[in-house]
Write a protein that holds these residues in place. Structure first.
Motif, short mmCIF file in Angstrom:
data_model
loop_
_atom_site.label_atom_id
_atom_site.label_comp_id
_atom_site.label_asym_id
_atom_site.label_seq_id
_atom_site.Cartn_x
_atom_site.Cartn_y
_atom_site.Cartn_z
N CYS A 192 0.85 -1.20 0.00
CA CYS A 192 0.00 0.00 0.00
C CYS A 192 0.88 1.26 0.00
CB CYS A 192 -0.91 0.02 1.22
SG CYS A 192 -2.16 -1.27 1.27
N HIS B 263 2.34 1.65 -3.39
CA HIS B 263 1.30 2.06 -4.33
C HIS B 263 1.04 3.56 -4.21
CE1 HIS B 263 -2.91 1.06 -6.09
NE2 HIS B 263 -2.08 1.45 -7.01
N ILE B 264 0.94 4.07 -3.00
CA ILE B 264 0.72 5.51 -2.78
C ILE B 264 1.92 6.31 -3.31
CG2 ILE B 264 0.62 7.30 -0.99
CD1 ILE B 264 -2.07 6.00 -1.45
N THR C 293 1.85 6.42 -7.04
CA THR C 293 0.75 7.28 -7.48
C THR C 293 1.17 8.74 -7.43
OG1 THR C 293 -0.92 5.69 -6.78
CG2 THR C 293 -1.62 7.98 -6.98
N ASP D 31 -8.62 7.82 -6.54
CA ASP D 31 -8.74 6.93 -7.70
C ASP D 31 -8.04 5.59 -7.48
OD1 ASP D 31 -10.30 8.73 -9.04
OD2 ASP D 31 -8.77 9.33 -10.51
N THR D 32 -7.08 5.56 -6.56
CA THR D 32 -6.38 4.30 -6.28
C THR D 32 -7.09 3.48 -5.20
OG1 THR D 32 -4.94 5.40 -4.69
CG2 THR D 32 -4.11 5.18 -6.93
N TYR E 264 -7.83 4.61 -1.95
CA TYR E 264 -7.53 5.04 -0.58
C TYR E 264 -8.33 6.29 -0.26
CZ TYR E 264 -3.73 1.78 -1.22
OH TYR E 264 -3.02 0.64 -1.47
#
Length: 83
Positions: free
Chosen positions: A16, A19-20, A23, A62-63, A65
């Motif tokens: 996570c 991923h952030i 992004t 959009d992801t 979260y």
């Protein structure tokens, strides 16, 4: 230079965090030292340019979260001995 701190809900693991961070790098290619912490529930990065908060919020949501808030403070690089 400014340090941008983004409060985010929903990060549960190391993937996570990655991923952030990815992004943020995609949304703001000029961002430096991007990092995310599930423990603190936030992501931080440095930038010389202004950050569009609406674009940042959209990228995070959009992801999948939850975007909570964003803050900015002046960042000054410390010298070797903290002066």
């Amino acid at each position: 230079m400014n340090r941008i701190t983004v409060r985010i809900d929903g990060m549960m693991c190391g993937m996570c965090e990655a991923h952030i961070a990815d992004t943020i790098r995609r949304a703001f290619p000029f961002a430096k030292k991007v990092s995310a912490s599930r423990k603190n529930g936030q992501a931080t990065f440095l930038t010389d340019s202004a950050v569009d908060e609406d674009l940042l919020k959209k990228a995070i949501t959009d992801t999948g979260y939850t975007f909570v808030s964003v803050s900015s403070e002046e960042y000054r690089k410390r010298s070797l001995f903290g002066k």
